[in-house]
Scaffold this motif. Structure first.
Motif, PDB file in Angstrom:
ATOM      1  N   ASP A   1      41.515  18.133  45.573  1.00 36.89           N
ATOM      2  CA  ASP A   1      40.443  18.606  44.683  1.00 36.89           C
ATOM      3  C   ASP A   1      39.808  17.448  43.930  1.00 36.89           C
ATOM      4  OD1 ASP A   1      38.994  20.864  43.398  1.00 36.89           O
ATOM      5  OD2 ASP A   1      40.044  20.167  41.601  1.00 36.89           O
TER       6      ASP A   1
ATOM      7  N   LEU B   1      47.166  19.689  46.708  1.00 34.20           N
ATOM      8  CA  LEU B   1      45.935  20.423  46.410  1.00 34.20           C
ATOM      9  C   LEU B   1      45.182  19.772  45.252  1.00 34.20           C
ATOM     10  CD1 LEU B   1      47.102  24.145  46.777  1.00 34.20           C
ATOM     11  CD2 LEU B   1      45.658  22.831  48.353  1.00 34.20           C
ATOM     12  N   SER B   2      45.924  19.304  44.259  1.00 32.54           N
ATOM     13  CA  SER B   2      45.291  18.630  43.126  1.00 32.54           C
ATOM     14  C   SER B   2      44.632  17.324  43.571  1.00 32.54           C
ATOM     15  CB  SER B   2      46.331  18.351  42.041  1.00 32.54           C
ATOM     16  OG  SER B   2      45.764  17.636  40.962  1.00 32.54           O
TER      17      SER B   2
ATOM     18  N   HIS C   1      56.688  31.812  51.113  1.00 28.19           N
ATOM     19  CA  HIS C   1      55.783  31.248  50.102  1.00 28.19           C
ATOM     20  C   HIS C   1      54.366  31.762  50.365  1.00 28.19           C
ATOM     21  CE1 HIS C   1      58.939  28.426  48.742  1.00 28.19           C
ATOM     22  NE2 HIS C   1      59.246  28.343  50.032  1.00 28.19           N
TER      23      HIS C   1
ATOM     24  N   ARG D   1      46.927  30.265  48.139  1.00 33.08           N
ATOM     25  CA  ARG D   1      46.283  29.248  47.294  1.00 33.08           C
ATOM     26  C   ARG D   1      45.594  28.190  48.146  1.00 33.08           C
ATOM     27  NH1 ARG D   1      51.106  29.347  44.413  1.00 33.08           N
ATOM     28  NH2 ARG D   1      51.687  27.212  44.993  1.00 33.08           N
TER      29      ARG D   1
ATOM     30  N   GLU E   1      56.629  23.981  47.214  1.00 34.39           N
ATOM     31  CA  GLU E   1      55.572  24.448  46.311  1.00 34.39           C
ATOM     32  C   GLU E   1      55.088  23.320  45.403  1.00 34.39           C
ATOM     33  OE1 GLU E   1      54.468  27.830  45.320  1.00 34.39           O
ATOM     34  OE2 GLU E   1      55.727  29.101  46.606  1.00 34.39           O
ATOM     35  N   LYS E   2      56.022  22.603  44.805  1.00 35.00           N
ATOM     36  CA  LYS E   2      55.651  21.494  43.919  1.00 35.00           C
ATOM     37  C   LYS E   2      54.837  20.439  44.670  1.00 35.00           C
ATOM     38  CE  LYS E   2      58.886  18.459  43.103  1.00 35.00           C
ATOM     39  NZ  LYS E   2      58.366  17.195  43.660  1.00 35.00           N
ATOM     40  N   ASN E   3      55.256  20.125  45.876  1.00 39.18           N
ATOM     41  CA  ASN E   3      54.563  19.093  46.644  1.00 39.18           C
ATOM     42  C   ASN E   3      53.188  19.563  47.118  1.00 39.18           C
ATOM     43  OD1 ASN E   3      56.767  17.343  46.364  1.00 39.18           O
ATOM     44  ND2 ASN E   3      57.792  18.209  48.154  1.00 39.18           N
ATOM     45  N   ILE E   4      53.080  20.823  47.503  1.00 37.71           N
ATOM     46  CA  ILE E   4      51.777  21.357  47.902  1.00 37.71           C
ATOM     47  C   ILE E   4      50.820  21.391  46.714  1.00 37.71           C
ATOM     48  CG2 ILE E   4      50.581  23.483  48.582  1.00 37.71           C
ATOM     49  CD1 ILE E   4      51.626  21.998  50.978  1.00 37.71           C
ATOM     50  N   ASP E   5      51.310  21.769  45.543  1.00 41.46           N
ATOM     51  CA  ASP E   5      50.438  21.779  44.367  1.00 41.46           C
ATOM     52  C   ASP E   5      49.904  20.379  44.069  1.00 41.46           C
ATOM     53  OD1 ASP E   5      50.689  24.493  44.032  1.00 41.46           O
ATOM     54  OD2 ASP E   5      52.220  24.374  42.467  1.00 41.46           O
TER      55      ASP E   5
ATOM     56  N   MET F   1      51.571  30.668  47.963  1.00 35.80           N
ATOM     57  CA  MET F   1      51.198  29.268  48.182  1.00 35.80           C
ATOM     58  C   MET F   1      50.200  29.157  49.333  1.00 35.80           C
ATOM     59  SD  MET F   1      53.625  26.073  49.353  1.00 35.80           S
ATOM     60  CE  MET F   1      53.590  26.611  51.077  1.00 35.80           C
TER      61      MET F   1
END
Length: 297
Positions: free
Chosen positions: A50, A46-47, A68, A74, A39-43, A71
Motif C-alpha cells: 500500500d 499489505l502495508s 485464515h 483482506r 497473519e502478522k507477515n501478510i499484514d 486474511m
C-alpha cells in the motif's frame, strides 16, 4: 526513475513450517499444532504494498485459506489477485495425475468461495512442473485455469527445466499460458533473478541490475516472488536441519524487508493477471470494483 515496464510481484502464501525443505522434519499432521505467523507477515506485506502503490498476485495454499479466511478476504479487498498454490504444498512429482487433478480443482473452488474472485492462476509447490510432468499443464487447462507460473528455467537440485523457455509460452499448443520465473542471460548462462533465496543472497545492486536488463534488453517484465516468512527473522527454528537447509532458509532474513522496500520503490509492479491481461483474454480494466468478479453459486 521507475521502469516503464510493469513487472510482476508475486507472493507464495505459505508459513515457515510448510516449505518443502522442512518436509522431512515437520509432517503435515503437525502443522495444526505449530504457531502460525502468517497473519502478522501478510499484514506487513499489505502495508508495504500500500505504501508503494503496488498490486500483486498472492499464490495461496488452500490449507492456509481455510484457516485464515478473513486474511484472504483482506488481500482480495485490497485489490490484489488471489491465485492457487495448491492445497497443502505437495510437489507434483509426488502426486499422480488423478491426485493432482483433485487438488487443483478443490483449491480453485475453495479460494473462489472465500475471496469472491475467479481464480485464474496457479503456481506449483517448489516450481515442480518439470520435463517429466508436462501433463500438469493439460490438467490445469481442463480445470479452468488460464495461466501457470510454475516453471523455473534453471538447473537446481530440487526443481527447474534447464534450457526451458525464459518467457511466457503456451505448452503443447494449448490455451493455458505458462509464465516462467525470471532469469538473466549472462555469457551463455542463466542467472536466477526472480527473488526468493537468491534475492536474499545476492547484493541488492546485482538483483537490481539483472531486472533492469530484462526490462531494457529483453523488453520483458520480471516475474518476482517471495514468501511471507522471508520477512520474519524471529520465526521458530526446527531442530535437526542440515547446513544447506539452514543456509537457504535463514540467510539474510533480517535484511529482506529493507531490500524489498527498495525493490518496490525502484520498479513498476503489478499482478500477473493484469500484466498478461491481453494474452489471457481478460476484460479491461482489472482494477477497483471491476476487478472483482463474483463467483456464481
Amino acid at each position: 526513475m521507475r521502469s516503464e515496464i510493469r513487472n510482476a510481484m508475486t507472493v507464495d502464501v505459505e508459513d515457515y513450517f510448510q516449505v518443502s525443505a522442512f518436509e522431512n522434519h515437520i509432517t503435515r499432521e503437525e502443522w495444526a499444532s505449530l504457531p502460525c505467523r502468517i497473519e502478522k507477515n501478510i499484514d506487513l506485506i499489505l502495508s508495504m504494498f500500500d505504501d508503494h502503490g503496488v498490486k500483486a498476485t498472492f499464490f495461496t495454499l488452500g490449507w492456509i485459506a481455510e484457516r485464515h479466511t478473513e486474511m484472504v478476504r483482506r488481500i482480495a479487498n485490497a485489490g490484489h489477485e488471489i491465485a492457487s498454490h495448491g492445497y497443502s504444498h505437495v510437489r507434483i512429482n509426488r502426486q499422480d495425475r488423478e491426485a493432482f487433478r483433485n487438488d487443483i480443482i478443490r483449491t480453485k473452488h475453495l479460494l473462489e468461495d472465500i475471496s469472491g474472485n475467479i481464480v485464474h492462476g496457479y503456481r506449483a509447490a517448489s516450481f515442480s512442473i518439470n520435463a517429466e510432468n508436462h501433463w500438469a499443464h493439460k490438467e490445469l487447462d481442463s480445470a479452468g485455469y488460464k495461466y501457470s507460473s510454475s516453471v523455473y528455467p534453471i538447473h537446481h537440485d530440487l526443481y527447474g527445466i534447464p534450457g526451458g523457455y525464459r518467457f511466457a509460452y503456451r505448452p503443447g499448443g494449448g490455451s493455458l499460458l505458462e509464465i516462467p520465473l525470471s532469469t538473466y542471460q549472462w555469457r551463455g548462462h542463466r542467472v536466477p533473478c526472480a527473488g526468493g533465496g537468491y534475492f536474499r543472497l545476492f547484493p541488492y545492486m546485482i538483483s537490481r541490475s539483472m531486472i533492469n536488463r530484462i526490462n531494457r534488453n529483453d523488453n520483458k517484465p520480471c516475474i518476482f516472488y517471495f514468501h511471507p516468512w522471508e520477512l520474519d527473522p524471529g520465526q521458530p527454528r526446527p531442530k535437526g536441519l542440515n547446513l544447506k537447509t539452514r543456509f537457504r532458509h535463514y540467510k539474510n532474513l533480517h535484511r529482506m524487508q529493507s531490500k524489498l522496500s527498495l525493490l518496490l520503490a525502484e520498479f513498476n509492479w503489478g499482478a500477473l493477471q493484469d500484466i498478461f491481461m491481453d494474452e489471457l483474454g481478460l476484460p479491461s480494466p482489472l482494477s477497483g470494483s471491476e476487478q472483482t468478479r463474483m463467483v456464481a453459486g
